[in-house]
Enzyme design. Structure first.
Site, mmCIF file in Angstrom:
data_model
loop_
_atom_site.group_PDB
_atom_site.id
_atom_site.type_symbol
_atom_site.label_atom_id
_atom_site.label_comp_id
_atom_site.label_asym_id
_atom_site.label_seq_id
_atom_site.Cartn_x
_atom_site.Cartn_y
_atom_site.Cartn_z
ATOM 1 N N LYS A 1 0.830 -1.211 0.000
ATOM 2 C CA LYS A 1 0.000 0.000 0.000
ATOM 3 C C LYS A 1 0.859 1.253 0.000
ATOM 4 O O LYS A 1 0.544 2.235 -0.684
ATOM 5 C CB LYS A 1 -0.944 -0.037 1.199
ATOM 6 C CG LYS A 1 -2.058 -1.061 1.028
ATOM 7 C CD LYS A 1 -2.722 -1.464 2.327
ATOM 8 C CE LYS A 1 -3.713 -2.595 2.081
ATOM 9 N NZ LYS A 1 -4.247 -3.190 3.302
ATOM 10 N N GLN B 1 -5.093 -2.253 9.217
ATOM 11 C CA GLN B 1 -4.750 -3.517 8.571
ATOM 12 C C GLN B 1 -5.318 -4.691 9.367
ATOM 13 O O GLN B 1 -5.063 -4.833 10.558
ATOM 14 C CB GLN B 1 -3.219 -3.652 8.453
ATOM 15 C CG GLN B 1 -2.768 -4.904 7.720
ATOM 16 C CD GLN B 1 -3.229 -4.926 6.270
ATOM 17 O OE1 GLN B 1 -3.083 -3.945 5.550
ATOM 18 N NE2 GLN B 1 -3.769 -6.051 5.842
ATOM 19 N N ASP C 1 -11.774 2.343 3.817
ATOM 20 C CA ASP C 1 -11.978 0.906 3.630
ATOM 21 C C ASP C 1 -13.456 0.541 3.690
ATOM 22 O O ASP C 1 -13.826 -0.608 3.459
ATOM 23 C CB ASP C 1 -11.201 0.129 4.697
ATOM 24 C CG ASP C 1 -10.616 -1.170 4.173
ATOM 25 O OD1 ASP C 1 -10.552 -1.341 2.942
ATOM 26 O OD2 ASP C 1 -10.219 -2.030 4.984
#
Length: 286
Positions: A53, A97, A120
């Site tokens: 990322k 994460q 997200d």
């Protein structure tokens, strides 16, 4: 033989568009969008994903901030860090994460990310808005899947889509996106009986169960559009999807491979969501 749709190629095109947009921002003296990625623990796969990322951010000129916390961190400490990032005016998007180490609650942590920076798409607010058909950030893999269907020239309107998998990251949200696009959607999972009979009806098949080469040609309707979300490592070290690519490619109309299929699109949609958050200009804490 099916048309093979490489997410890696589509991803390059979208990222180039984003790179040019950020270059325009820079040329006009604007600060760059910033994605904060919070990594808890030392899970090798998670570390690899975070590095990927960061590399993707750099490739388009986006700033990134990595926050690393020990696996022994307390829930309250993690929650406070996410609140702090939410209030940081120089952070536009926040990604936690997953999975978290044992003993930490993903839901409790994610609830501390403000919806405006939840790139997200996992906060209750964004998830709820998705199901109400309202503007929101959607989870990145489902967003990437919808972009891949566009590349396949597949309009879900009126088609029967079968989604195999019901996770909150992929199966459940992509089913809703397909419904919002006027597909008739069937969701299958580990308790579904006669799975082959269900997938055989699918004009669009989304395979997201994490079982190597589960779906062979006997599961596929002729001229179906097949999106393979699964990533499985074989004993020889090679990667494969949930779909037996070699046996299915001569039956379906279009298919994504593994690797170079859905995976690259996931990070690209994360970057896209972060730029969207930046453009909306929500800067709490100023």
């Amino acid at each position: 033989m099916a048309t093979i749709i490489y997410g890696s190629e589509l991803s390059k095109e979208i990222r180039e568009e984003m790179r040019l947009k950020l270059q325009f921002f820079r040329n006009n003296g604007m600060r760059m969008p910033c994605l904060a990625v919070v990594l808890v623990g030392d899970n090798p796969a998670s570390i690899s994903y975070v590095k990927g990322k960061q590399k993707a951010c750099a490739s388009i000129g986006m700033d990134s901030l990595e926050v690393v916390m020990d696996a022994s961190v307390k829930q309250d400490t993690l929650n406070e860090k996410l609140k702090e990032l939410s209030m940081n005016p120089h952070v536009d998007g926040i990604l936690l994460q997953l999975p978290l180490p044992n003993g930490l609650s993903e839901d409790a942590a994610i609830a501390n990310i403000i919806p405006e920076k939840d790139v997200d798409g996992l906060t209750p607010s964004n998830f709820g808005r998705l199901f109400l058909g309202q503007p929101c950030f959607t989870p990145c893999t489902p967003s990437g899947i919808m972009e891949l269907l566009k590349r396949m020239n597949c309009d879900p309107n009126g088609k029967h889509a079968v989604v195999v998998g019901r996770s909150k990251l992929v199966g459940t949200p992509v089913a809703r996106l397909l419904q919002n696009a006027n597909a008739t959607v069937t969701i299958c999972h580990s308790h579904t009986k006669n799975l082959r009979d269900m997938t055989k009806q699918a004009d669009i098949l989304i395979a997201a169960v994490g079982k190597a080469n589960l779906f062979d040609e006997t599961y596929i309707k002729k001229d179906a559009y097949v999106i393979d979300v699964g990533v499985n490592r074989l004993e020889n070290g090679n990667l494969c999807g949930d779909v037996d690519f070699e046996r299915v490619k001569d039956v379906c109309k279009a298919i994504t491979p593994v690797p170079k299929g859905v995976g690259p699109m996931t990070i690209t949609m994360l970057l896209k969501n972060t730029i969207m958050a930046y453009e909306r200009g929500v800067n709490y804490g100023e």
